[in-house]
Design a protein around this motif. Structure first.
Motif, PDB file in Angstrom:
ATOM      1  N   MET A   1      88.185  56.633  38.333  1.00 23.56           N
ATOM      2  CA  MET A   1      87.278  55.620  37.883  1.00 23.56           C
ATOM      3  C   MET A   1      85.883  56.206  37.802  1.00 23.56           C
ATOM      4  O   MET A   1      85.520  57.060  38.579  1.00 23.56           O
ATOM      5  N   MET A   2      85.124  55.688  36.844  1.00 23.49           N
ATOM      6  CA  MET A   2      83.830  56.279  36.550  1.00 23.49           C
ATOM      7  C   MET A   2      82.734  55.209  36.507  1.00 23.49           C
ATOM      8  O   MET A   2      82.946  54.121  35.992  1.00 23.49           O
ATOM      9  N   SER A   3      81.572  55.562  37.043  1.00 22.97           N
ATOM     10  CA  SER A   3      80.414  54.675  37.003  1.00 22.97           C
ATOM     11  C   SER A   3      79.881  54.596  35.575  1.00 22.97           C
ATOM     12  O   SER A   3      79.717  55.612  34.914  1.00 22.97           O
ATOM     13  N   ARG A   4      79.589  53.398  35.126  1.00 16.47           N
ATOM     14  CA  ARG A   4      79.016  53.262  33.790  1.00 16.47           C
ATOM     15  C   ARG A   4      77.525  53.608  33.789  1.00 16.47           C
ATOM     16  O   ARG A   4      76.927  53.777  32.744  1.00 16.47           O
ATOM     17  N   GLN A   5      76.907  53.724  34.988  1.00 13.12           N
ATOM     18  CA  GLN A   5      75.499  54.088  35.109  1.00 13.12           C
ATOM     19  C   GLN A   5      75.281  55.591  34.901  1.00 13.12           C
ATOM     20  O   GLN A   5      74.407  55.989  34.158  1.00 13.12           O
ATOM     21  N   ASP A   6      76.093  56.401  35.609  1.00 14.13           N
ATOM     22  CA  ASP A   6      75.815  57.831  35.615  1.00 14.13           C
ATOM     23  C   ASP A   6      77.037  58.712  35.342  1.00 14.13           C
ATOM     24  O   ASP A   6      76.929  59.934  35.331  1.00 14.13           O
ATOM     25  N   GLY A   7      78.202  58.111  35.133  1.00 16.95           N
ATOM     26  CA  GLY A   7      79.402  58.882  34.812  1.00 16.95           C
ATOM     27  C   GLY A   7      80.076  59.554  35.996  1.00 16.95           C
ATOM     28  O   GLY A   7      81.056  60.259  35.822  1.00 16.95           O
ATOM     29  N   LEU A   8      79.560  59.332  37.198  1.00 13.68           N
ATOM     30  CA  LEU A   8      80.157  59.941  38.384  1.00 13.68           C
ATOM     31  C   LEU A   8      81.366  59.123  38.849  1.00 13.68           C
ATOM     32  O   LEU A   8      81.518  57.962  38.497  1.00 13.68           O
ATOM     33  N   SER A   9      82.216  59.755  39.645  1.00 13.67           N
ATOM     34  CA  SER A   9      83.383  59.065  40.192  1.00 13.67           C
ATOM     35  C   SER A   9      82.950  57.969  41.151  1.00 13.67           C
ATOM     36  O   SER A   9      81.978  58.139  41.898  1.00 13.67           O
ATOM     37  N   ILE A  10      83.680  56.850  41.133  1.00 12.28           N
ATOM     38  CA  ILE A  10      83.410  55.749  42.051  1.00 12.28           C
ATOM     39  C   ILE A  10      84.712  55.320  42.709  1.00 12.28           C
ATOM     40  O   ILE A  10      85.802  55.636  42.231  1.00 12.28           O
TER      41      ILE A  10
END
Length: 114
Positions: A1-10
């Protein structure tokens, strides 16, 4: 899963929070391939505060989140910290797969972003 803010894994929980924020702040009819996706919540924010409006706001959150976010079952919800364009949704839920109780605090930025 990926953050829509910064593209990092969440994490799964962060993904659920992100999903709920998106569902609640997306006006119905604005998604091209999913016209029914979203909430009437954005239409309610400029109305004068009343008990009827509060009930409408809770319904505008509960109904679409229950429909579009099937990873949780909502136990309770509350809107708090209402300030210019920013509200916080305090939501208690149960994760449907693990049975884990969740206490989510989700910021709802309803104004234009700078």
């Amino acid at each position: 899963m990926m953050s829509r803010q910064d593209g990092l894994s969440i994490t799964e929980i962060q993904s659920i929070q992100q999903s709920i924020e998106d569902i609640v702040t997306t006006p119905i009819g604005t998604r091209v391939m999913r016209r029914e996706y979203g909430s009437i919540f954005p239409d309610l924010i400029d109305q004068p505060m009343s008990e009827v409006l509060i009930v409408k706001m809770y319904s505008a959150i509960y109904t679409p989140v229950s429909r579009w976010e099937d990873r949780i079952s909502i136990e309770s919800l509350k809107i708090s910290k209402v300030t210019s364009g920013l509200m916080q949704l305090d939501l208690e839920a149960v994760h449907m797969i693990t049975g884990q109780p969740l206490n989510l605090n989700i910021p709802l930025n309803m104004g234009a972003s700078a």
